[in-house]
Design an enzyme around this catalytic site. Sequence first.
Site, PDB file in Angstrom:
ATOM      1  N   ASP A  60     -10.980 -43.948  -0.705  1.00 59.14           N
ATOM      2  CA  ASP A  60      -9.829 -44.073   0.195  1.00 59.14           C
ATOM      3  C   ASP A  60      -9.859 -42.962   1.235  1.00 59.14           C
ATOM      4  OD1 ASP A  60      -6.819 -45.286   0.377  1.00 59.14           O
ATOM      5  OD2 ASP A  60      -6.817 -43.148   0.851  1.00 59.14           O
TER       6      ASP A  60
ATOM      7  N   TYR B  42      -7.666 -38.500   8.685  1.00 67.40           N
ATOM      8  CA  TYR B  42      -8.247 -37.457   7.820  1.00 67.40           C
ATOM      9  C   TYR B  42      -9.444 -36.767   8.493  1.00 67.40           C
ATOM     10  CZ  TYR B  42      -5.695 -39.935   4.045  1.00 67.40           C
ATOM     11  OH  TYR B  42      -4.745 -40.564   3.269  1.00 67.40           O
TER      12      TYR B  42
ATOM     13  N   LYS C  31      -7.645 -46.418   7.294  1.00 72.44           N
ATOM     14  CA  LYS C  31      -6.267 -46.683   7.743  1.00 72.44           C
ATOM     15  C   LYS C  31      -6.107 -46.531   9.249  1.00 72.44           C
ATOM     16  CE  LYS C  31      -4.837 -44.620   3.365  1.00 72.44           C
ATOM     17  NZ  LYS C  31      -5.653 -43.425   3.160  1.00 72.44           N
TER      18      LYS C  31
ATOM     19  N   HIS D  57      -1.029 -47.093   8.404  1.00 73.82           N
ATOM     20  CA  HIS D  57      -0.758 -45.844   7.688  1.00 73.82           C
ATOM     21  C   HIS D  57       0.740 -45.572   7.462  1.00 73.82           C
ATOM     22  CE1 HIS D  57      -3.157 -41.938   6.809  1.00 73.82           C
ATOM     23  NE2 HIS D  57      -2.108 -42.003   6.028  1.00 73.82           N
TER      24      HIS D  57
HETATM   25  N1  LIG Z   1      -1.215 -43.336   2.739  1.00 69.75           N
HETATM   26  C1  LIG Z   1      -0.714 -42.124   2.812  1.00 69.75           C
HETATM   27  O1  LIG Z   1       0.222 -41.862   3.574  1.00 69.75           O
HETATM   28  C2  LIG Z   1      -1.279 -41.052   1.945  1.00 69.75           C
HETATM   29  C3  LIG Z   1      -0.658 -39.797   1.874  1.00 69.75           C
HETATM   30  C4  LIG Z   1      -1.225 -38.825   1.036  1.00 69.75           C
HETATM   31  C5  LIG Z   1      -2.380 -39.114   0.311  1.00 69.75           C
HETATM   32  N2  LIG Z   1      -2.977 -40.346   0.423  1.00 69.75           N
HETATM   33  C6  LIG Z   1      -4.208 -40.679  -0.336  1.00 69.75           C
HETATM   34  O2  LIG Z   1      -3.999 -40.359  -1.718  1.00 69.75           O
HETATM   35  C7  LIG Z   1      -5.033 -39.486  -2.152  1.00 69.75           C
HETATM   36  C8  LIG Z   1      -4.551 -38.594  -3.273  1.00 69.75           C
HETATM   37  O3  LIG Z   1      -3.398 -37.868  -2.905  1.00 69.75           O
HETATM   38  P1  LIG Z   1      -3.404 -36.277  -2.635  1.00 69.75           P
HETATM   39  O4  LIG Z   1      -4.727 -35.869  -2.114  1.00 69.75           O
HETATM   40  O5  LIG Z   1      -2.214 -36.014  -1.785  1.00 69.75           O
HETATM   41  O6  LIG Z   1      -3.073 -35.592  -4.014  1.00 69.75           O
HETATM   42  P2  LIG Z   1      -3.442 -35.765  -5.568  1.00 69.75           P
HETATM   43  O7  LIG Z   1      -4.571 -36.693  -5.782  1.00 69.75           O
HETATM   44  O8  LIG Z   1      -2.145 -36.020  -6.250  1.00 69.75           O
HETATM   45  O9  LIG Z   1      -3.863 -34.277  -5.925  1.00 69.75           O
HETATM   46  C9  LIG Z   1      -5.001 -33.683  -5.351  1.00 69.75           C
HETATM   47  C10 LIG Z   1      -5.010 -32.223  -5.802  1.00 69.75           C
HETATM   48  O10 LIG Z   1      -5.159 -32.167  -7.226  1.00 69.75           O
HETATM   49  C11 LIG Z   1      -6.313 -31.409  -7.559  1.00 69.75           C
HETATM   50  N3  LIG Z   1      -6.932 -32.102  -8.699  1.00 69.75           N
HETATM   51  C12 LIG Z   1      -7.685 -33.219  -8.698  1.00 69.75           C
HETATM   52  N4  LIG Z   1      -8.071 -33.558  -9.924  1.00 69.75           N
HETATM   53  C13 LIG Z   1      -7.556 -32.627 -10.754  1.00 69.75           C
HETATM   54  C14 LIG Z   1      -7.627 -32.427 -12.150  1.00 69.75           C
HETATM   55  N5  LIG Z   1      -8.302 -33.256 -12.935  1.00 69.75           N
HETATM   56  N6  LIG Z   1      -6.985 -31.343 -12.680  1.00 69.75           N
HETATM   57  C15 LIG Z   1      -6.293 -30.495 -11.886  1.00 69.75           C
HETATM   58  N7  LIG Z   1      -6.193 -30.635 -10.548  1.00 69.75           N
HETATM   59  C16 LIG Z   1      -6.816 -31.682  -9.985  1.00 69.75           C
HETATM   60  C17 LIG Z   1      -7.187 -31.426  -6.326  1.00 69.75           C
HETATM   61  O11 LIG Z   1      -7.968 -30.251  -6.256  1.00 69.75           O
HETATM   62  P3  LIG Z   1      -9.519 -30.200  -5.796  1.00 69.75           P
HETATM   63  O12 LIG Z   1      -9.742 -31.191  -4.712  1.00 69.75           O
HETATM   64  O13 LIG Z   1      -9.659 -28.777  -5.329  1.00 69.75           O
HETATM   65  O14 LIG Z   1     -10.338 -30.474  -7.028  1.00 69.75           O
HETATM   66  C18 LIG Z   1      -6.141 -31.442  -5.214  1.00 69.75           C
HETATM   67  O15 LIG Z   1      -5.666 -30.127  -4.978  1.00 69.75           O
HETATM   68  C19 LIG Z   1      -5.392 -38.724  -0.862  1.00 69.75           C
HETATM   69  O16 LIG Z   1      -6.618 -38.032  -0.968  1.00 69.75           O
HETATM   70  C20 LIG Z   1      -5.413 -39.865   0.117  1.00 69.75           C
HETATM   71  O17 LIG Z   1      -6.622 -40.599  -0.015  1.00 69.75           O
HETATM   72  C21 LIG Z   1      -2.443 -41.316   1.218  1.00 69.75           C
END
Ligand SMILES: NC(=O)c1ccc[n+]([C@@H]2O[C@H](COP(=O)([O-])OP(=O)(O)OC[C@H]3O[C@@H](n4cnc5c(N)ncnc54)[C@H](OP(=O)(O)O)[C@@H]3O)[C@@H](O)[C@H]2O)c1
Length: 277
Positions: A46, A51, A76, A107
């Site tokens: 994704d 990004y 997106k 988005h």
């Molecule tokens: N459509 C939208 O508006 C929207 C908005 C926000 C996000 N998204 C999508 O959703 C995805 C995920 O959301 P997110 O990036 O906001 O946050 P998330 O997946 O909830 O959390 C990511 C964070 O958690 C850490 N992490 C990952 N695996 C872990 C584990 N097993 N143990 C401990 N910490 C861990 C990562 O660190 P490291 O990377 O340093 O390992 C990073 O700091 C995004 O990457 C994006 O693709 C979409």
Amino acid sequence: MDKQTYITLADGNRMPQLGLGVWQATNDQAENAVHTALDNGYRSIDTAAIYQNEEGVGKALSTTSVPRESLFITTKLWNTDQQHARKALTDSLKKLQLDYVDLYLMHWPVPEQGHYVDAWQQMIELQKSGLAKSIGVCNFQPAHLLRLEAETGVKPVINQVEIHPLHAQLELACWQKCHDIVTESWSPLAQGGNGVFDSEIIQALSKKYAKTPAQIVIRWHIDRGLVVIPKSVTESRIIENLAVFDFKLDKSEVLAINLLDQGKRLGPNPYTFSRAD
Ligand SMILES: NC(=O)c1ccc[n+]([C@@H]2O[C@H](COP(=O)([O-])OP(=O)(O)OC[C@H]3O[C@@H](n4cnc5c(N)ncnc54)[C@H](OP(=O)(O)O)[C@@H]3O)[C@@H](O)[C@H]2O)c1
């Protein structure tokens, strides 16, 4: 690795229930993370135009030995491109080094711009021309979703919204299920935990199943029937986050995690988010 699960969208296409998110990864980080993920069994990635890492994702996709038909790639349409969806997708495809994406998402609705229905109409045409196999949205509320269907006759097959234990979105997910719209969770780990991993219920389930708190939270999304895209650029965590198909939470455990819900958003409110930069 135990077999990962797939979800069938209303248009008949199948998508992996778990994928890798790459928000906030640089091009180099995204390239490495996607390589690691694909080498370890992930098939869904994704990304998004905003990004600014589609090139990095594309580099990894262009060198992987995983066949294109086994991959599920999402990008997106950014807010400022809502009137130019074809050009935006063409630009994304070039960076991703792909002929089509599996899923193209709008988005944000940005209601104050007044373009989201027009953008959706353009996305319907993009799907017809084969540049996107499936089309959906992010951050839409039921009012926005109903308007799309009423004015174009075509419903998004998926809505990607903020969901984690602090913001469980039980009503929205239930409403979408009734409307045959798959719910996909962004920030599924509450952006690295935000206290969730230390909560009593997550700690207890972590001990019970001998899984990490992050794996318990990912399994909570899967056992709710949601699509989930945890982000990591750390090899060990990328591998850890996919190792969730050898156990299952029971219904009462899912409900117990639901009780952590505080309606607490970590991201913007879709009703008012108007950033168009
Ligand atoms: N459509 C939208 O508006 C929207 C908005 C926000 C996000 N998204 C999508 O959703 C995805 C995920 O959301 P997110 O990036 O906001 O946050 P998330 O997946 O909830 O959390 C990511 C964070 O958690 C850490 N992490 C990952 N695996 C872990 C584990 N097993 N143990 C401990 N910490 C861990 C990562 O660190 P490291 O990377 O340093 O390992 C990073 O700091 C995004 O990457 C994006 O693709 C979409």
